[in-house]
Design an enzyme around this catalytic site. Structure first.
Site, PDB file in Angstrom:
ATOM      1  N   CYS A  16       0.728  -1.033   0.135  1.00 39.22           N
ATOM      2  CA  CYS A  16      -0.212  -0.280  -0.252  1.00 39.22           C
ATOM      3  C   CYS A  16       0.971   1.001   0.285  1.00 39.22           C
ATOM      4  O   CYS A  16       1.869   1.450   0.715  1.00 39.22           O
ATOM      5  CB  CYS A  16      -0.735  -0.042   1.424  1.00 39.22           C
ATOM      6  SG  CYS A  16      -1.912   1.402   1.784  1.00 39.22           S
ATOM      7  N   PRO A  17       0.272   2.180  -0.878  1.00 43.96           N
ATOM      8  CA  PRO A  17      -0.521   2.470  -1.514  1.00 43.96           C
ATOM      9  C   PRO A  17      -0.397   2.507  -3.067  1.00 43.96           C
ATOM     10  O   PRO A  17      -1.403   2.771  -3.868  1.00 43.96           O
ATOM     11  CB  PRO A  17      -0.881   3.946  -1.281  1.00 43.96           C
ATOM     12  CG  PRO A  17       0.579   4.399  -1.448  1.00 43.96           C
ATOM     13  CD  PRO A  17       1.014   3.550  -0.461  1.00 43.96           C
TER      14      PRO A  17
END
Length: 79
Positions: A16-17
């Site tokens: 992430c992200p």
């Protein structure tokens, strides 16, 4: 409505992200109603894609996990 996957993104191994960013970028070039399949291994991707789908109004059509690989199918929202 189209049910064929127009684009498949293999984002396994990314944290992430990055999976969300790459998915958003890829969807910009897609037509409304087309489907994108995303494969990811980050456990955080499940809540991330649910939240991103709600926020952007790109429907999360399908999601699941098998063998540590998370699969998401999203439909690009209508214009």
């Amino acid at each position: 409505m189209e049910t064929t996957i127009a684009l498949s993104l293999d984002l396994k191994g990314l944290s992430c992200p990055i999976p969300i960013i790459r998915t958003a970028k890829a969807m910009k070039g897609m037509e409304p109603g087309q489907l994108v399949e995303v494969l990811a291994t980050d456990p955080g991707s499940a809540p991330d894609f649910r939240a991103w789908s709600r926020t952007t109004r790109n429907p999360l059509v399908e999601s699941g996990e098998e063998g540590g690989v998370y699969r998401f199918v999203l439909r690009k929202k209508e214009a």
